[in-house]
Design a protein around this motif. Structure first.
Motif, mmCIF file in Angstrom:
data_model
loop_
_atom_site.group_PDB
_atom_site.id
_atom_site.type_symbol
_atom_site.label_atom_id
_atom_site.label_comp_id
_atom_site.label_asym_id
_atom_site.label_seq_id
_atom_site.Cartn_x
_atom_site.Cartn_y
_atom_site.Cartn_z
ATOM 1 N N UNK A 29 0.839 -1.201 0.000
ATOM 2 C CA UNK A 29 0.000 0.000 0.000
ATOM 3 C C UNK A 29 0.872 1.249 0.000
ATOM 4 N N UNK A 30 1.926 1.240 0.809
ATOM 5 C CA UNK A 30 2.820 2.399 0.872
ATOM 6 C C UNK A 30 3.504 2.635 -0.468
ATOM 7 N N UNK A 31 3.947 1.565 -1.109
ATOM 8 C CA UNK A 31 4.598 1.720 -2.416
ATOM 9 C C UNK A 31 3.630 2.240 -3.469
ATOM 10 N N UNK A 32 2.402 1.736 -3.458
ATOM 11 C CA UNK A 32 1.399 2.220 -4.404
ATOM 12 C C UNK A 32 1.037 3.680 -4.123
ATOM 13 N N UNK A 33 0.979 4.047 -2.855
ATOM 14 C CA UNK A 33 0.675 5.435 -2.504
ATOM 15 C C UNK A 33 1.801 6.358 -2.939
ATOM 16 N N UNK A 34 3.033 5.912 -2.807
ATOM 17 C CA UNK A 34 4.159 6.720 -3.273
ATOM 18 C C UNK A 34 4.113 6.902 -4.788
ATOM 19 N N UNK A 37 1.718 9.516 -5.589
ATOM 20 C CA UNK A 37 2.085 10.809 -5.010
ATOM 21 C C UNK A 37 1.247 11.207 -3.809
ATOM 22 N N UNK A 38 0.636 10.255 -3.103
ATOM 23 C CA UNK A 38 -0.107 10.576 -1.888
ATOM 24 C C UNK A 38 0.788 10.291 -0.691
ATOM 25 N N UNK A 39 1.437 11.314 -0.199
ATOM 26 C CA UNK A 39 2.448 11.173 0.857
ATOM 27 C C UNK A 39 1.844 10.791 2.202
ATOM 28 N N UNK A 40 0.627 11.260 2.516
ATOM 29 C CA UNK A 40 0.022 10.960 3.818
ATOM 30 C C UNK A 40 -0.253 9.466 3.960
ATOM 31 N N UNK A 41 -0.821 8.855 2.927
ATOM 32 C CA UNK A 41 -1.110 7.421 2.964
ATOM 33 C C UNK A 41 0.190 6.633 3.021
ATOM 34 N N UNK A 42 1.170 7.033 2.239
ATOM 35 C CA UNK A 42 2.451 6.336 2.227
ATOM 36 C C UNK A 42 3.132 6.400 3.587
ATOM 37 N N UNK A 43 3.143 7.574 4.189
ATOM 38 C CA UNK A 43 3.786 7.736 5.488
ATOM 39 C C UNK A 43 3.074 6.925 6.569
ATOM 40 N N UNK A 44 1.754 6.949 6.568
ATOM 41 C CA UNK A 44 1.002 6.196 7.565
ATOM 42 C C UNK A 44 1.178 4.688 7.377
ATOM 43 N N UNK A 45 1.155 4.228 6.135
ATOM 44 C CA UNK A 45 1.333 2.801 5.873
ATOM 45 C C UNK A 45 2.736 2.346 6.253
ATOM 46 N N UNK A 93 -7.016 7.123 1.222
ATOM 47 C CA UNK A 93 -6.929 6.640 -0.164
ATOM 48 C C UNK A 93 -8.250 6.864 -0.904
ATOM 49 N N UNK A 94 -9.382 6.617 -0.233
ATOM 50 C CA UNK A 94 -10.680 6.817 -0.872
ATOM 51 C C UNK A 94 -10.927 8.288 -1.172
#
Length: 101
Positions: A29-34, A37-45, A93-94
């Motif tokens: 999930x973090x890799x897909x968020x990166x 370009x969604x940094x908040x989801x990536x950082x939280x994951x 993400x949603x």
């Protein structure tokens, strides 16, 4: 006869593998968020996966001890914390997906 009942099954190992799959899912999930370009989801994951990884050994030993003694309590803070982190990741993400469409 043995003094203490033992669990001949592999319940502890199955629990360990389930937590490892959860960690792997969070890293994906973090890799897909990166990538999106969604940094908040990536950082939280990434932070949730890191916390799970850090406590993995202690949690595994504790679950084996619970199985051996046949008396254990769930770690409520760990369950609620992991659930809340996954809920926030899903909501972020949603919202990002809705904003982009």
């Amino acid at each position: 006869m043995t003094d203490a009942p033992t669990d001949p099954g592999l319940q502890g190992e199955r629990t360990e593998l389930a937590w490892r799959r959860t960690q792997l899912s969070l890293l994906v999930i973090a890799c897909l968020a990166l990538r999106g370009q969604d940094k908040a989801v990536a950082l939280l994951a990434l932070s949730t996966a890191a916390v799970l990884w850090l406590y993995q050994g202690r949690r595994y030993r504790g679950s084996l001890m619970m199985l051996r003694t046949e008396c254990g309590q769930p770690r409520l803070r760990a369950v609620i914390g992991t659930s809340l982190a996954l809920l926030v990741i899903t909501l972020l993400a949603a919202l990002d997906a809705l904003r982009r469409s």
